[in-house]
Write a protein that holds these residues in place. Structure first.
Motif, PDB file in Angstrom:
ATOM      1  N   ASP A   1      -4.180  17.627   6.077  1.00  0.00           N
ATOM      2  CA  ASP A   1      -4.335  16.836   7.299  1.00  0.00           C
ATOM      3  C   ASP A   1      -3.307  15.697   7.256  1.00  0.00           C
ATOM      4  OD1 ASP A   1      -5.037  15.384   9.488  1.00  0.00           O
ATOM      5  OD2 ASP A   1      -7.044  14.835   8.790  1.00  0.00           O
ATOM      6  N   ARG A   2      -2.228  15.842   8.007  1.00  0.00           N
ATOM      7  CA  ARG A   2      -1.174  14.815   8.022  1.00  0.00           C
ATOM      8  C   ARG A   2      -1.245  13.918   9.247  1.00  0.00           C
ATOM      9  NH1 ARG A   2       2.321  15.390   3.902  1.00  0.00           N
ATOM     10  NH2 ARG A   2       2.473  17.429   2.874  1.00  0.00           N
ATOM     11  N   THR A   3      -2.351  13.947   9.950  1.00  0.00           N
ATOM     12  CA  THR A   3      -2.474  13.129  11.156  1.00  0.00           C
ATOM     13  C   THR A   3      -2.980  11.721  10.853  1.00  0.00           C
ATOM     14  OG1 THR A   3      -4.726  13.954  11.563  1.00  0.00           O
ATOM     15  CG2 THR A   3      -2.891  15.162  12.575  1.00  0.00           C
TER      16      THR A   3
ATOM     17  N   VAL B   1       0.832  -1.192   0.000  1.00  0.00           N
ATOM     18  CA  VAL B   1       0.000   0.000   0.000  1.00  0.00           C
ATOM     19  C   VAL B   1       0.872   1.249   0.000  1.00  0.00           C
ATOM     20  CG1 VAL B   1      -1.900  -1.156   1.175  1.00  0.00           C
ATOM     21  CG2 VAL B   1      -0.173   0.062   2.529  1.00  0.00           C
ATOM     22  N   MET B   2       0.231   2.391  -0.174  1.00  0.00           N
ATOM     23  CA  MET B   2       0.932   3.675  -0.096  1.00  0.00           C
ATOM     24  C   MET B   2       0.065   4.664   0.673  1.00  0.00           C
ATOM     25  SD  MET B   2       0.505   4.961  -4.033  1.00  0.00           S
ATOM     26  CE  MET B   2      -1.108   5.060  -4.825  1.00  0.00           C
ATOM     27  N   ARG B   3       0.735   5.622   1.300  1.00  0.00           N
ATOM     28  CA  ARG B   3       0.043   6.668   2.043  1.00  0.00           C
ATOM     29  C   ARG B   3      -0.372   7.801   1.111  1.00  0.00           C
ATOM     30  NH1 ARG B   3       4.611   7.849   6.363  1.00  0.00           N
ATOM     31  NH2 ARG B   3       5.819   7.195   4.543  1.00  0.00           N
ATOM     32  N   VAL B   4      -1.567   8.297   1.326  1.00  0.00           N
ATOM     33  CA  VAL B   4      -2.045   9.472   0.599  1.00  0.00           C
ATOM     34  C   VAL B   4      -2.705  10.404   1.612  1.00  0.00           C
ATOM     35  CG1 VAL B   4      -3.540  10.337  -1.235  1.00  0.00           C
ATOM     36  CG2 VAL B   4      -2.426   8.120  -1.500  1.00  0.00           C
ATOM     37  N   TYR B   5      -2.355  11.676   1.554  1.00  0.00           N
ATOM     38  CA  TYR B   5      -2.923  12.660   2.468  1.00  0.00           C
ATOM     39  C   TYR B   5      -4.006  13.461   1.739  1.00  0.00           C
ATOM     40  CZ  TYR B   5       1.255  11.557   5.145  1.00  0.00           C
ATOM     41  OH  TYR B   5       2.234  10.887   5.838  1.00  0.00           O
ATOM     42  N   THR B   6      -4.950  13.986   2.493  1.00  0.00           N
ATOM     43  CA  THR B   6      -6.040  14.743   1.902  1.00  0.00           C
ATOM     44  C   THR B   6      -6.112  16.147   2.494  1.00  0.00           C
ATOM     45  OG1 THR B   6      -7.615  13.873   3.532  1.00  0.00           O
ATOM     46  CG2 THR B   6      -7.406  12.677   1.441  1.00  0.00           C
ATOM     47  N   LYS B   7      -6.745  17.018   1.761  1.00  0.00           N
ATOM     48  CA  LYS B   7      -6.993  18.367   2.247  1.00  0.00           C
ATOM     49  C   LYS B   7      -8.314  18.875   1.698  1.00  0.00           C
ATOM     50  CE  LYS B   7      -4.738  21.929   0.613  1.00  0.00           C
ATOM     51  NZ  LYS B   7      -5.872  22.680   0.019  1.00  0.00           N
ATOM     52  N   LEU B   8      -8.952  19.790   2.440  1.00  0.00           N
ATOM     53  CA  LEU B   8     -10.155  20.463   1.988  1.00  0.00           C
ATOM     54  C   LEU B   8      -9.759  21.744   1.258  1.00  0.00           C
ATOM     55  CD1 LEU B   8     -12.353  20.062   5.191  1.00  0.00           C
ATOM     56  CD2 LEU B   8     -12.564  18.782   3.055  1.00  0.00           C
ATOM     57  N   PRO B   9     -10.561  22.177   0.285  1.00  0.00           N
ATOM     58  CA  PRO B   9     -10.242  23.415  -0.429  1.00  0.00           C
ATOM     59  C   PRO B   9     -10.043  24.583   0.542  1.00  0.00           C
ATOM     60  CG  PRO B   9     -12.022  22.262  -1.547  1.00  0.00           C
ATOM     61  CD  PRO B   9     -11.783  21.535  -0.260  1.00  0.00           C
TER      62      PRO B   9
ATOM     63  N   LEU C   1      -1.925   7.749  -8.339  1.00  0.00           N
ATOM     64  CA  LEU C   1      -1.310   8.431  -7.198  1.00  0.00           C
ATOM     65  C   LEU C   1      -0.010   7.747  -6.780  1.00  0.00           C
ATOM     66  CD1 LEU C   1      -4.554   9.071  -5.119  1.00  0.00           C
ATOM     67  CD2 LEU C   1      -3.285  10.729  -6.508  1.00  0.00           C
ATOM     68  N   HIS C   2       0.767   8.449  -5.948  1.00  0.00           N
ATOM     69  CA  HIS C   2       2.056   7.946  -5.483  1.00  0.00           C
ATOM     70  C   HIS C   2       2.192   8.163  -3.976  1.00  0.00           C
ATOM     71  CE1 HIS C   2       2.567   8.841  -9.793  1.00  0.00           C
ATOM     72  NE2 HIS C   2       3.389   7.808  -9.806  1.00  0.00           N
ATOM     73  N   GLU C   3       3.171   7.516  -3.395  1.00  0.00           N
ATOM     74  CA  GLU C   3       3.428   7.611  -1.956  1.00  0.00           C
ATOM     75  C   GLU C   3       3.526   9.066  -1.510  1.00  0.00           C
ATOM     76  OE1 GLU C   3       4.485   6.526   2.028  1.00  0.00           O
ATOM     77  OE2 GLU C   3       3.658   5.301   0.418  1.00  0.00           O
ATOM     78  N   ALA C   4       2.763   9.400  -0.474  1.00  0.00           N
ATOM     79  CA  ALA C   4       2.779  10.716   0.191  1.00  0.00           C
ATOM     80  C   ALA C   4       2.199  11.847  -0.655  1.00  0.00           C
ATOM     81  CB  ALA C   4       4.186  11.074   0.652  1.00  0.00           C
ATOM     82  N   ASP C   5       1.476  11.529  -1.742  1.00  0.00           N
ATOM     83  CA  ASP C   5       0.772  12.570  -2.482  1.00  0.00           C
ATOM     84  C   ASP C   5      -0.269  13.236  -1.579  1.00  0.00           C
ATOM     85  OD1 ASP C   5       2.136  12.226  -4.816  1.00  0.00           O
ATOM     86  OD2 ASP C   5       0.495  11.320  -5.947  1.00  0.00           O
ATOM     87  N   VAL C   6      -0.570  14.504  -1.889  1.00  0.00           N
ATOM     88  CA  VAL C   6      -1.644  15.232  -1.213  1.00  0.00           C
ATOM     89  C   VAL C   6      -2.762  15.452  -2.243  1.00  0.00           C
ATOM     90  CG1 VAL C   6      -2.321  17.389  -0.085  1.00  0.00           C
ATOM     91  CG2 VAL C   6      -0.073  16.371   0.384  1.00  0.00           C
ATOM     92  N   VAL C   7      -3.989  15.104  -1.839  1.00  0.00           N
ATOM     93  CA  VAL C   7      -5.112  15.134  -2.787  1.00  0.00           C
ATOM     94  C   VAL C   7      -6.253  15.974  -2.216  1.00  0.00           C
ATOM     95  CG1 VAL C   7      -6.751  13.760  -4.104  1.00  0.00           C
ATOM     96  CG2 VAL C   7      -4.475  12.841  -3.616  1.00  0.00           C
ATOM     97  N   GLU C   8      -6.791  16.820  -3.058  1.00  0.00           N
ATOM     98  CA  GLU C   8      -7.971  17.627  -2.731  1.00  0.00           C
ATOM     99  C   GLU C   8      -9.095  17.188  -3.656  1.00  0.00           C
ATOM    100  OE1 GLU C   8      -7.659  22.066  -1.977  1.00  0.00           O
ATOM    101  OE2 GLU C   8      -8.751  22.059  -3.906  1.00  0.00           O
ATOM    102  N   LEU C   9     -10.082  16.505  -3.129  1.00  0.00           N
ATOM    103  CA  LEU C   9     -11.179  15.979  -3.937  1.00  0.00           C
ATOM    104  C   LEU C   9     -12.256  17.048  -4.125  1.00  0.00           C
ATOM    105  CD1 LEU C   9     -11.661  12.428  -2.369  1.00  0.00           C
ATOM    106  CD2 LEU C   9     -10.350  13.032  -4.408  1.00  0.00           C
ATOM    107  N   HIS C  10     -12.814  17.070  -5.331  1.00  0.00           N
ATOM    108  CA  HIS C  10     -13.929  17.984  -5.628  1.00  0.00           C
ATOM    109  C   HIS C  10     -15.123  17.142  -6.076  1.00  0.00           C
ATOM    110  CE1 HIS C  10     -11.784  21.955  -5.520  1.00  0.00           C
ATOM    111  NE2 HIS C  10     -10.753  21.130  -5.551  1.00  0.00           N
ATOM    112  N   VAL C  11     -16.168  17.185  -5.309  1.00  0.00           N
ATOM    113  CA  VAL C  11     -17.368  16.367  -5.591  1.00  0.00           C
ATOM    114  C   VAL C  11     -18.567  17.268  -5.820  1.00  0.00           C
ATOM    115  CG1 VAL C  11     -16.523  14.392  -4.307  1.00  0.00           C
ATOM    116  CG2 VAL C  11     -17.862  16.127  -3.130  1.00  0.00           C
TER     117      VAL C  11
END
Length: 330
Positions: free
Chosen positions: A270-272, A257-265, A320-330
């Motif tokens: 959030d790296r916790t 697996v790989m880690r992926v971090y997320t953020k809100l616009p 995606l790749h290890e430690a990428d930061v992703v902001e999803l738009h739905v």
């Protein structure tokens, strides 16, 4: 999800998601397994499908039992990025390993068979939580019948070998043979050319414990001669605390697996609590991991990380790749 899957597979997968009854889900899972191209790029997906088929069979058999009293069975709900079971002969040090790597407090004693039920604990690799589950030992004379099902349903296994015993190679071979007899094979690399869905291959790391024991170096040489072609072997000493950091990293790698971090616009990252998805996973895979409704409502994403410029807008199928930061738009 691996690329280049045939449209028939995608259709079967969609029908599986809509299936209601256990029998219908099992039928669709088997169809997906038949349609899945068998090559190295799909070996993790093959393993996942076999696990789902096994669990679907268990669900159907449980329903047929109709509440009748049967033998002892155990289930350990998954936690964290993945579930790794600890397997080995008596006195190999599985319980001591669980105690050293997690906050769990299993009974640890110098006599064999102290573990009679699955005992879980959470290990941290940096900011990733990984579940370890200690299982009863396996020997020529002792083999709990419910142990194989827990091993088959796990994401991976750690095979613990006792360098303090002159019989370490024979004891390890016995454990492997008893599991293989019930169609559960521990392997260092998942095969990609096996059509038999009844055989569950579980990706495994061998841990050679007690490097501090007298004669351990010679026994380690024997282990490598017997098993190095089949498993990666990591020597450790719980007594001295040696090799534990390497084991944490190896356990994380074992899960694939790989880690992926997320953020809100407009908000910081959030790296916790990183999300974990299979290596090679896409933005859509992450969206499913966060919430299943996002699969339909996801429009696009912005990504900071490997192979993109900062905050680049990408499509749902972007890898995606290890430690990428992703902001999803739905």
């Amino acid at each position: 999800m691996p690329a280049n899957l045939p449209p028939q597979y995608s259709k079967a997968e969609e029908e599986f998601r809509k299936a209601v009854s256990p029998a219908e889900r099992l039928e669709k899972l088997r169809e997906m397994f038949r349609l899945l191209p068998k090559h190295k790029g799909t070996e993790k997906l093959q393993s996942d499908l076999k696990q789902k088929i096994s669990r679907a069979k268990d669900e159907i058999e449980g329903g047929k039992a109709g509440g009748k009293k049967g033998g002892v069975s155990h289930r350990v709900p998954r936690e964290g990025a993945g579930q790794i079971v600890l397997v080995g002969a008596p006195n190999a040090g599985k319980s001591a390993l669980l105690a050293a790597l997690t906050n769990a407090k299993p009974e640890v004693a110098p006599y064999p068979f102290t573990t009679r039920a699955p005992y879980p604990g959470i290990m941290f690799y940096q900011d990733v939580r990984i579940q370890l589950v200690d299982l009863p030992p396996i020997s020529a004379d002792f083999f709990e019948p419910w142990v194989p099902s827990l091993i088959r349903s796990a994401d991976a296994a750690i095979l613990v070998a006792d360098l303090g015993s002159d019989d370490v190679a024979d004891d390890t071979e016995v454990a492997l043979a008893r599991l293989a007899y019930v169609h559960t094979e521990l392997v260092g690399t998942l095969p990609f050319d096996v059509e038999d869905e009844t055989i569950q291959h579980v990706k495994t790391l061998m841990v050679a414990n007690k490097t501090d024991a007298e004669g351990a170096d010679d026994r380690l040489d024997v282990l490598k001669e017997w098993f190095a072609p089949k498993f990666p072997i990591l020597p450790i000493s719980l007594e001295r605390g040696e090799g534990l950091d390497d084991l944490r990293l190896a356990s994380y790698d074992l899960l694939g697996v790989m880690r992926v971090y997320t953020k809100l616009p407009g908000k910081p990252v959030d790296r916790t609590k990183p999300f974990t998805i299979p290596i090679g996973g896409t933005v859509l895979d992450l969206a499913r991991e966060i919430h299943r409704d996002f699969e339909q409502s996801l429009k696009f994403a912005k990504v900071w990380g490997t192979g993109v410029f900062e905050g680049q807008t990408v499509k749902r199928d972007h890898e995606l790749h290890e430690a990428d930061v992703v902001e999803l738009h739905v």
